[in-house]
Scaffold this active site. Structure first.
Site, mmCIF file in Angstrom:
data_model
loop_
_atom_site.group_PDB
_atom_site.id
_atom_site.type_symbol
_atom_site.label_atom_id
_atom_site.label_comp_id
_atom_site.label_asym_id
_atom_site.label_seq_id
_atom_site.Cartn_x
_atom_site.Cartn_y
_atom_site.Cartn_z
ATOM 1 N N ASN A 48 80.487 13.876 -6.353
ATOM 2 C CA ASN A 48 81.005 14.485 -5.093
ATOM 3 C C ASN A 48 81.874 15.978 -5.588
ATOM 4 O O ASN A 48 82.941 15.808 -6.222
ATOM 5 C CB ASN A 48 82.284 13.638 -4.766
ATOM 6 C CG ASN A 48 83.073 14.281 -3.659
ATOM 7 O OD1 ASN A 48 82.855 14.917 -3.109
ATOM 8 N ND2 ASN A 48 84.588 13.544 -3.434
ATOM 9 N N LYS A 92 83.358 18.145 -3.777
ATOM 10 C CA LYS A 92 84.382 18.559 -2.923
ATOM 11 C C LYS A 92 84.429 19.980 -2.441
ATOM 12 O O LYS A 92 83.242 20.390 -2.459
ATOM 13 C CB LYS A 92 85.704 18.368 -3.769
ATOM 14 C CG LYS A 92 85.741 16.712 -4.282
ATOM 15 C CD LYS A 92 87.181 16.353 -4.852
ATOM 16 C CE LYS A 92 86.965 14.939 -5.464
ATOM 17 N NZ LYS A 92 88.099 14.342 -5.881
ATOM 18 N N HIS A 134 86.546 9.064 2.567
ATOM 19 C CA HIS A 134 87.212 9.576 1.117
ATOM 20 C C HIS A 134 88.750 9.789 1.279
ATOM 21 O O HIS A 134 89.331 10.167 2.372
ATOM 22 C CB HIS A 134 86.742 10.957 0.576
ATOM 23 C CG HIS A 134 87.007 11.158 -0.667
ATOM 24 N ND1 HIS A 134 88.438 11.639 -1.246
ATOM 25 C CD2 HIS A 134 86.450 10.922 -1.960
ATOM 26 C CE1 HIS A 134 88.348 11.817 -2.423
ATOM 27 N NE2 HIS A 134 87.306 11.552 -3.139
ATOM 28 N N GLU A 175 90.768 11.730 0.228
ATOM 29 C CA GLU A 175 91.297 13.103 0.441
ATOM 30 C C GLU A 175 91.140 13.346 1.996
ATOM 31 O O GLU A 175 92.002 14.254 2.749
ATOM 32 C CB GLU A 175 90.450 14.280 -0.260
ATOM 33 C CG GLU A 175 90.997 14.199 -1.857
ATOM 34 C CD GLU A 175 89.939 14.650 -2.688
ATOM 35 O OE1 GLU A 175 88.885 15.121 -2.456
ATOM 36 O OE2 GLU A 175 90.235 14.183 -3.878
ATOM 37 N N GLU A 195 87.889 3.704 -4.880
ATOM 38 C CA GLU A 195 88.515 4.702 -5.475
ATOM 39 C C GLU A 195 90.167 4.569 -5.470
ATOM 40 O O GLU A 195 90.678 5.061 -4.427
ATOM 41 C CB GLU A 195 88.176 5.978 -4.856
ATOM 42 C CG GLU A 195 86.588 6.253 -4.950
ATOM 43 C CD GLU A 195 86.329 7.808 -4.827
ATOM 44 O OE1 GLU A 195 85.854 8.350 -5.936
ATOM 45 O OE2 GLU A 195 86.735 8.448 -3.725
ATOM 46 N N GLY A 199 90.970 12.407 -9.779
ATOM 47 C CA GLY A 199 91.370 13.707 -10.392
ATOM 48 C C GLY A 199 92.728 13.910 -11.570
ATOM 49 O O GLY A 199 93.301 14.784 -11.587
ATOM 50 N N SER A 255 88.407 9.483 -12.038
ATOM 51 C CA SER A 255 88.505 9.899 -13.311
ATOM 52 C C SER A 255 87.629 9.148 -14.155
ATOM 53 O O SER A 255 87.466 8.859 -15.264
ATOM 54 C CB SER A 255 89.676 9.702 -14.049
ATOM 55 O OG SER A 255 90.755 10.370 -13.319
HETATM 56 P P1 PGA Z 1 87.342 12.475 -9.894
HETATM 57 O O1 PGA Z 1 87.202 12.224 -8.280
HETATM 58 O O2 PGA Z 1 86.245 11.791 -10.556
HETATM 59 O O3 PGA Z 1 87.624 13.871 -10.117
HETATM 60 O O4 PGA Z 1 88.564 11.541 -10.122
HETATM 61 C C1 PGA Z 1 86.673 11.109 -7.616
HETATM 62 C C2 PGA Z 1 86.445 11.186 -6.070
HETATM 63 O O5 PGA Z 1 87.491 11.847 -5.637
HETATM 64 O O6 PGA Z 1 85.317 10.876 -5.608
#
Ligand code: PGA
Length: 247
Positions: free
Chosen positions: A9, A11, A97, A99, A169, A175, A209
Site C-alpha cells: 500500500n 499511500k 483502511h 487512514e 491492521e 507506520g 509495521s
Molecule cells: P505500515 O503500513 O506497513 O507502514 O505500518 C501498513 C498499512 O497502513 O497498510
C-alpha cells in the site's frame, strides 16, 4: 490451502514517473519470490495507469487501488469508481483502511457499500479492520474488529464472501515500527475468521509495521495469510525481499 498475499500500500507516495521506476526495478527481482506468494501493488490513483503499463500484462504482480467510491458514476467530485479501476487492469481494492476511517470520514456503512460495490464490479476488496490503542487498552480489541467485520460484510452472499480478502491492521502498529506480536495478531485474526460464516477459507492479511525481517513470523501463524505493507513496500529491493520471506 489458503492463498498467501503480500500487498504493498503505497499511500500518498510516488508520482507516475517514480512508480514506473519502481516497477522497472521490482519486476526483475520477482524471480526469487516463491510462486505461492501473490504480489499486489496498490499505487495512488494517478500512478495506476503507469504501473499497469510497466507490468505489461504479466500476471506475477497484480494491481490494486487504495480506495473507491460505491457508485459507478455520478456527481461525486474527486471520486473514482470500480469500473474506472477495472478498466485500468486493477484487480484488488483496499476498503476501510484506518487512514480513510480517521481522516476522510469513512464509516462502517461506507465500508459496507464499497465492499459490496467492489464485488459487484468484479474487484477483490481487501477489507481492513483494526483497533486504536485506546480500544486495545480497554480490552475491547476483538469486540471492535468483529463489529467492523460484521458491519462491512452485512448482506453479502456466500459467493461474494468467498471472494474477499480481509486485513487486520491494529491502528497503533501502522507506520510506528511497533508491530503487533504475531501470536496476539493471530488470535484476533482467528476471531475475525470466526465472526462471519464463510471466512474460513478467505485470506486474512496482517498489517502494521510489517518488514522483511518479521513477515515470516506472521505467515507461520495458523490464521495469517500474508501482509498489507505500507512503508516497506516503497523500495523495490526491500519489498521483493519481504515477499520472498513470506513463504
Ligand atoms: P505500515 O503500513 O506497513 O507502514 O505500518 C501498513 C498499512 O497502513 O497498510
Amino acid at each position: 490451502m489458503r492463498r498467501l498475499i503480500c500487498a504493498g500500500n503505497w499511500k500518498m507516495h510516488k508520482t507516475a514517473r517514480e512508480a514506473m521506476g519502481f516497477v522497472d526495478a521490482f519486476l526483475p527481482l520477482t524471480g526469487r519470490i516463491p510462486d505461492r506468494v501473490e504480489v499486489v501493488l496498490c499505487p495512488p490513483f494517478t500512478a495506476i495507469a503507469a504501473v499497469a503499463r510497466g507490468l505489461n500484462n504479466q500476471t506475477r504482480v497484480q494491481l490494486g487501488a487504495q480506495d473507491m467510491h460505491w457508485e459507478r458514476s455520478g456527481a461525486f467530485t474527486g471520486a473514482i469508481s470500480g469500473p474506472m479501476l477495472s478498466d485500468l487492469g486493477v484487480k484488488y481494492v483496499i476498503v476501510g483502511h484506518s487512514e480513510r476511517r480517521e481522516y476522510f470520514g469513512e464509516t462502517d456503512e461506507t465500508v459496507r457499500l464499497k465492499t459490496a460495490a467492489a464485488l459487484e464490479d468484479g474487484l477483490t476488496p481487501i477489507v481492513a479492520v483494526g483497533e486504536t490503542l485506546a480500544t486495545r487498552e480497554s480490552g475491547k480489541t476483538l469486540e471492535h474488529v468483529v463489529a467492523q467485520t460484521r458491519a462491512a460484510l452485512r448482506g453479502l452472499s456466500k459467493d461474494h464472501i468467498a471472494r474477499i480478502v480481509m486485513a487486520y491492521e491494529p491502528v497503533w502498529a501502522i507506520g510506528t515500527g511497533r508491530n503487533c506480536d504475531p501470536v496476539e495478531a493471530n488470535a484476533v485474526m482467528g476471531g475475525i475468521r470466526a465472526s462471519v460464516e464463510g471466512l474460513a477459507d478467505v485470506p486474512i492479511l496482517y498489517g502494521g509495521s510489517v518488514k522483511a525481517e518479521n513477515i515470516a513470523e506472521y505467515t507461520a501463524q495458523s490464521d495469517i495469510d500474508g501482509g498489507l505493507v505500507g512503508g516497506a513496500s516503497l523500495d523495490p529491493a526491500v519489498f521483493a525481499a519481504l515477499c520472498a520471506a513470506a513463504s
